[in-house]
Design an enzyme around this catalytic site. Structure first.
Site, mmCIF file in Angstrom:
data_model
loop_
_atom_site.group_PDB
_atom_site.id
_atom_site.type_symbol
_atom_site.label_atom_id
_atom_site.label_comp_id
_atom_site.label_asym_id
_atom_site.label_seq_id
_atom_site.Cartn_x
_atom_site.Cartn_y
_atom_site.Cartn_z
ATOM 1 N N ARG A 32 0.822 -1.218 0.000
ATOM 2 C CA ARG A 32 0.000 0.000 0.000
ATOM 3 C C ARG A 32 0.857 1.271 0.000
ATOM 4 O O ARG A 32 0.449 2.296 -0.533
ATOM 5 C CB ARG A 32 -0.920 0.012 1.219
ATOM 6 N N ASP A 142 -14.394 10.828 11.722
ATOM 7 C CA ASP A 142 -13.418 9.822 11.307
ATOM 8 C C ASP A 142 -12.049 10.498 11.295
ATOM 9 O O ASP A 142 -11.956 11.730 11.204
ATOM 10 C CB ASP A 142 -13.751 9.259 9.917
HETATM 11 C C1 LIG Z 1 -14.052 -0.428 9.303
HETATM 12 S S1 LIG Z 1 -14.462 1.294 9.423
HETATM 13 C C2 LIG Z 1 -15.974 1.190 10.348
HETATM 14 C C3 LIG Z 1 -17.088 2.014 9.766
HETATM 15 C C4 LIG Z 1 -18.463 1.881 10.464
HETATM 16 N N1 LIG Z 1 -18.373 2.281 11.841
HETATM 17 C C5 LIG Z 1 -19.019 0.494 10.339
HETATM 18 O O1 LIG Z 1 -19.062 -0.256 11.314
HETATM 19 O O2 LIG Z 1 -19.428 0.124 9.240
HETATM 20 C C6 LIG Z 1 -13.288 1.881 10.622
HETATM 21 C C7 LIG Z 1 -13.067 3.390 10.580
HETATM 22 O O3 LIG Z 1 -12.325 3.801 11.749
HETATM 23 C C8 LIG Z 1 -11.480 4.871 11.394
HETATM 24 N N2 LIG Z 1 -10.383 5.002 12.382
HETATM 25 C C9 LIG Z 1 -9.323 4.189 12.536
HETATM 26 N N3 LIG Z 1 -8.495 4.656 13.494
HETATM 27 C C10 LIG Z 1 -9.078 5.795 13.968
HETATM 28 C C11 LIG Z 1 -8.709 6.740 14.967
HETATM 29 N N4 LIG Z 1 -7.577 6.618 15.668
HETATM 30 N N5 LIG Z 1 -9.527 7.791 15.195
HETATM 31 C C12 LIG Z 1 -10.674 7.924 14.491
HETATM 32 N N6 LIG Z 1 -11.081 7.070 13.523
HETATM 33 C C13 LIG Z 1 -10.292 6.004 13.261
HETATM 34 C C14 LIG Z 1 -10.991 4.480 10.010
HETATM 35 O O4 LIG Z 1 -10.523 5.604 9.270
HETATM 36 C C15 LIG Z 1 -12.224 3.819 9.387
HETATM 37 O O5 LIG Z 1 -12.948 4.700 8.569
#
Ligand SMILES: C[S@@+](CC[C@H](N)C(=O)[O-])C[C@H]1O[C@@H](n2cnc3c(N)ncnc32)[C@H](O)[C@@H]1O
Length: 271
Positions: A32, A142
């Site tokens: 990536r 996010d």
């Molecule tokens: C797999 S998605 C989940 C989306 C949604 N909540 C769902 O369950 O369908 C995880 C999200 O967490 C965000 N994320 C990861 N680390 C984070 C952090 N330290 N602070 C805020 N958001 C974070 C990522 O950018 C990503 O968009």
């Protein structure tokens, strides 16, 4: 990328973002990162590191690195049981306790490309249509600016709505004028409701008004247990007593010392 370089990067990511990157992820990260190296004209990982850890890199590159390592998979009405619980239990309960004196406040924490907060807006709008005087606000955050701009835009391929009823599609989405594109856009009335913001859970945060419900699903799974517990403590301080926390179906709070009582599997109530 040498093992030493990977270790340095994973320690940096753990501190900044909370995500743990075990050595089994090295090949994925390398693949990536290649695109970033190409775009920045860096020939080697060590050149990329030099840039990343410079004051300019920390300012400019961190946001791109986060996009590289985060997983943003999501869908409309994901884990549908949660929305049934809201409809049948938590919203009627809130309504009976609060009447229509103030708006219900919800936070979609880790909202990715927006499917979760838009689903919640649909659920809340449908509830409001059945409950005169019910008002609500939705905040969605996010860490990734890339997913946030997609979320704000609210444009999705039509097939993402495949599991949604015709009625909901008609009420809450507009079809692209150019039918060949097979795109839909969330109706402006719904888009306007959500307050999208960038927020990194590793930073300290406090909102002017406490929340009635927090959805934080499929985010903590990437964090180690200590990071998860610290984050959950922070959520609890933002949640009103009697408020609800919804977590992902593969996440667990077992053994954590938190002011939460289980209401249903993966649904907790603040005590
Ligand atoms: C797999 S998605 C989940 C989306 C949604 N909540 C769902 O369950 O369908 C995880 C999200 O967490 C965000 N994320 C990861 N680390 C984070 C952090 N330290 N602070 C805020 N958001 C974070 C990522 O950018 C990503 O968009």
């Amino acid at each position: 990328m040498s093992d030493k370089e990977f270790k340095r990067l994973s320690e940096f990511i753990h501190t900044e973002v909370g995500i743990k990157l075990p050595s089994s992820k090295k090949v994925m990260v390398e693949a990536r990162l290649q695109k970033r190296l190409r775009l920045l004209g860096k020939a080697h990982y060590r050149d990329y590191y030099e840039y990343l850890f410079s004051p300019e890199g920390l300012e400019e590159e961190l946001v791109h690195l986060i996009d590289v390592i985060t997983t943003n998979t999501t869908e409309f009405f994901r884990e549908p049981r949660h929305f049934e619980i809201m409809n049948e239990q938590t919203l009627p309960l809130w309504r009976s306790e609060n009447g229509s004196g103030r708006p219900f406040r919800l936070w979609s924490a880790g909202c990715s490309t927006g499917e979760e907060p838009y689903t919640l807006c649909i659920v809340l709008s449908e509830f409001a249509a059945r409950s005169p005087g019910f008002r609500f606000s939705v905040m969605a955050t996010d860490i990734s600016t890339r997913v946030l701009s997609m979320a704000k835009n609210g444009v999705y391929p039509e097939e993402r709505l495949a599991k949604m009823s015709m009625e909901l599609k008609r009420r809450y989405f507009l079809r692209s004028k150019d039918r060949a594109k097979r795109l839909v856009r969330v109706a402006p009335d719904i888009r306007r409701i959500i307050d999208f913001r960038r927020l990194n859970f590793m930073e300290s945060f406090a909102f002017p008004e406490p929340l009635d419900t927090i959805f934080c699903r499929n985010v903590m799974i990437y964090f180690d247990r200590a990071t998860q517990e610290r984050l959950l403590q922070k959520f609890c301080t933002q949640l009103l007593t009697g408020g609800f926390l919804f977590i992902g179906h593969s996440e667990s709070l077992t053994g954590m010392d938190l002011p939460l009582r289980q209401h249903a599997p993966t649904v907790y109530r603040k005590i």
